[in-house]
Scaffold this motif. Structure first.
Motif, mmCIF file in Angstrom:
data_model
loop_
_atom_site.group_PDB
_atom_site.id
_atom_site.type_symbol
_atom_site.label_atom_id
_atom_site.label_comp_id
_atom_site.label_asym_id
_atom_site.label_seq_id
_atom_site.Cartn_x
_atom_site.Cartn_y
_atom_site.Cartn_z
ATOM 1 N N ARG A 1 0.561 15.888 -9.835
ATOM 2 C CA ARG A 1 0.331 16.179 -8.425
ATOM 3 C C ARG A 1 0.791 15.060 -7.498
ATOM 4 N NH1 ARG A 1 0.424 21.292 -8.199
ATOM 5 N NH2 ARG A 1 1.838 20.725 -9.888
ATOM 6 N N TRP A 2 0.975 13.836 -8.032
ATOM 7 C CA TRP A 2 1.402 12.742 -7.158
ATOM 8 C C TRP A 2 2.830 12.925 -6.648
ATOM 9 C CZ3 TRP A 2 5.605 10.880 -9.560
ATOM 10 C CH2 TRP A 2 5.627 10.787 -10.956
ATOM 11 N N HIS A 3 3.592 13.834 -7.264
ATOM 12 C CA HIS A 3 4.953 14.082 -6.776
ATOM 13 C C HIS A 3 4.955 14.493 -5.307
ATOM 14 C CE1 HIS A 3 7.796 13.776 -10.143
ATOM 15 N NE2 HIS A 3 6.785 14.107 -10.916
ATOM 16 N N PHE A 4 3.973 15.262 -4.892
ATOM 17 C CA PHE A 4 4.005 15.854 -3.558
ATOM 18 C C PHE A 4 3.666 14.855 -2.455
ATOM 19 C CE2 PHE A 4 3.266 19.021 -6.820
ATOM 20 C CZ PHE A 4 4.385 19.824 -6.623
ATOM 21 N N ASN B 1 -2.890 -3.762 3.575
ATOM 22 C CA ASN B 1 -2.472 -3.302 4.893
ATOM 23 C C ASN B 1 -1.239 -2.416 4.852
ATOM 24 O OD1 ASN B 1 -4.542 -4.796 6.215
ATOM 25 N ND2 ASN B 1 -3.327 -6.660 5.929
ATOM 26 N N SER B 2 -0.868 -1.971 3.669
ATOM 27 C CA SER B 2 0.298 -1.097 3.528
ATOM 28 C C SER B 2 -0.145 0.357 3.527
ATOM 29 C CB SER B 2 1.037 -1.411 2.222
ATOM 30 O OG SER B 2 1.412 -2.767 2.162
ATOM 31 N N GLY B 3 0.685 1.199 4.080
ATOM 32 C CA GLY B 3 0.425 2.632 4.015
ATOM 33 C C GLY B 3 1.001 3.202 2.737
ATOM 34 N N GLY B 4 1.357 4.462 2.774
ATOM 35 C CA GLY B 4 2.041 5.054 1.629
ATOM 36 C C GLY B 4 1.137 5.806 0.682
ATOM 37 N N HIS B 5 1.769 6.452 -0.277
ATOM 38 C CA HIS B 5 1.070 7.372 -1.190
ATOM 39 C C HIS B 5 0.471 6.689 -2.398
ATOM 40 C CE1 HIS B 5 4.764 6.774 -3.482
ATOM 41 N NE2 HIS B 5 4.163 7.307 -4.514
ATOM 42 N N PRO C 1 -5.382 6.578 -1.558
ATOM 43 C CA PRO C 1 -5.282 6.061 -0.185
ATOM 44 C C PRO C 1 -6.518 6.391 0.656
ATOM 45 C CG PRO C 1 -3.181 6.968 -0.867
ATOM 46 C CD PRO C 1 -4.159 7.293 -1.954
ATOM 47 N N ASN C 2 -7.105 7.557 0.456
ATOM 48 C CA ASN C 2 -8.326 7.901 1.183
ATOM 49 C C ASN C 2 -9.490 6.999 0.778
ATOM 50 O OD1 ASN C 2 -7.125 9.923 2.660
ATOM 51 N ND2 ASN C 2 -7.708 11.550 1.250
ATOM 52 N N ASP C 3 -9.577 6.685 -0.528
ATOM 53 C CA ASP C 3 -10.613 5.763 -0.998
ATOM 54 C C ASP C 3 -10.454 4.398 -0.337
ATOM 55 O OD1 ASP C 3 -11.702 7.645 -2.729
ATOM 56 O OD2 ASP C 3 -10.486 6.989 -4.425
ATOM 57 N N LEU C 4 -9.203 3.940 -0.262
ATOM 58 C CA LEU C 4 -8.930 2.628 0.330
ATOM 59 C C LEU C 4 -9.412 2.594 1.778
ATOM 60 C CD1 LEU C 4 -7.514 -0.179 -0.016
ATOM 61 C CD2 LEU C 4 -5.499 0.893 0.995
#
Length: 419
Positions: A77-80, A320-324, A254-257
């Motif tokens: 699922r991480w592909h998306f 402080n980085s965004g991304g998946h 990322p939501n956990d972070l």
């Protein structure tokens, strides 16, 4: 004439009835075949049977469920979210445009949806050979590439790169090797071994690589939310403490972070550095001392990567980085109150595919010593004799057992133990 029309109408009506009776039977037959089809082909035939069933009956419940289950099994699922990561996509687009030259033969490892292969074709590559070990993904990538009008310039090979042979799968060694096969700590998808093989066996001498290099770094963090999520003390009045030993490493989305709001307590320190153009797959270990620069409570050691795709173009999964990308934190056995200048010794090890990290007991600096007048005693206790940092007073470790050296003065050989 009216009798002829009546006969024709009856015959046509009978055909409709026969079709209505046979269609459900044929759909059920296709679904039954899909359920017993071996998955040794990576799910290709099963997907085909279920898709055929859904063409005949788009509302067939079991076919819908089975196809979705198949896709979730064979297509992570991480592909998306990865494909939706605009920062990551833009960085790769810039790096590929900078490094791929007209006439280059490109090897793209880990095709996925075909994005990096298409970026290489757009940059002017003579031909791109992209390999994908999952047949279902490889088949779908071919459709994506065809839809974008690049089927004549990109060849999708449904194999692992380790199984490719120059002269058989690709006509000549590659000028450029592109990959994005790293996990949250760079190592988990076997990137080092894969790239070591590719650069040695499948690329020309002096071939370019994207990414070029990467580093793993660590820093101390504080987060009550992280601890509450991974090590809740009580539930409905019951003590859950004995269960905590099963949670040593926190893997965060990322939501956990965002929810955990990790607070850095000190600067990041480099653990390992990797050259993806000349990968080293030997076992390595390093011992570092992470400094606490502000008062707080240490809950975990946060580990992240910095990856240089090409000069001036990099990606990271730092605080402080965004991304998946997910994030990784090594939880301490218990919260540790800390003051500025305290040190937490850690030992990090990797075997080119996995990372481990162990924290020792904290080293507290003495408030009674003036750091501007004290020099480290380097020769006898392993400390940097030229440092102006205050002498640490260990809670549990004798001073002569501390190995505290500035990273800037370490060489690669000093931090590496060969297995």
């Amino acid at each position: 004439m009216p009798n002829d029309q009546a006969v024709a109408f009856r015959n046509k009506h009978q055909d409709w009835q026969n079709h209505d009776c046979q269609a459900p039977q044929k759909v059920e037959h296709l679904v039954d075949l899909a359920k017993v089809e071996p998955l040794t082909d990576g799910g290709l035939r099963t997907s085909q049977l279920l898709s055929q069933a859904l063409v005949k009956d788009p509302y067939h419940h079991e076919a819908q469920i089975l196809l979705e289950r198949l896709n979730q099994t064979f297509v992570p699922r991480w592909h998306f979210p990865m494909l939706a990561d605009e920062v990551r996509n833009r960085a790769y687009a810039k790096a590929i445009a900078a490094k791929v030259k007209p006439g280059d033969v490109v090897l793209d490892i880990g095709c996925g949806a075909g994005l990096t292969a298409m970026l290489a074709a757009r940059a002017g590559a003579k031909h791109v050979y992209t390999c994908e070990q999952q047949p279902l993904i490889a088949q779908t990538a071919q459709r994506v590439i065809k839809q974008n009008g690049l089927a004549d310039r990109i060849t999708v090979i449904p194999k692992m790169s380790h199984n490719l042979v120059v002269g058989v799968d690709i006509p000549e060694p590659a000028d450029v090797v592109i990959s994005e096969i790293v996990d949250t700590v760079l190592l988990g998808e076997g990137a080092l071994a894969t790239l070591a093989h590719a650069m040695h066996r499948l690329a020309k001498p002096g071939a370019r690589a994207i990414p070029e290099r990467g580093a793993l770094k660590a820093q101390l963090v504080e987060s009550d939310q992280l601890l509450n999520q991974w090590r809740p003390e009580k539930a409905e009045g019951f003590d859950l403490g004995a269960f905590h030993r099963l949670a040593k490493v926190a893997q965060m989305t990322p939501n956990d972070l965002s929810a955990c709001q990790l607070r850095p307590l000190g600067p990041a320190k480099k653990l390992f550095q990797f050259n993806f153009m000349r990968p080293d797959i030997r076992v390595a270990q390093t011992r570092q001392h992470l400094i606490c620069s502000v008062a707080g409570t240490i809950h975990a050691v946060f580990v992240f990567f910095e990856m240089e795709l090409s000069p001036g173009i990099s990606l990271s999964n730092g605080l402080n980085s965004g991304g998946h990308w997910g994030r990784t934190a090594f939880l301490l056995d218990g919260p540790i109150p800390s003051k500025p200048c305290n040190l937490l010794p850690i030992t990090a090890s990797h075997d080119a595919s996995q990372l481990s990290l162990v924290a020792d007991e904290i080293i507290a600096f003495s408030d009674e010593i003036n750091p501007s007048t004290v020099k480290m005693q380097g020769a006898s206790n392993g400390l940097d004799a030229n440092s102006d940092e205050p002498v640490p007073k260990s809670i549990s470790t004798p001073l002569n057992a501390i190995s505290y050296e500035r990273q800037s003065k370490r060489t690669a050989n000093e931090t590496r133990k060969t297995g």
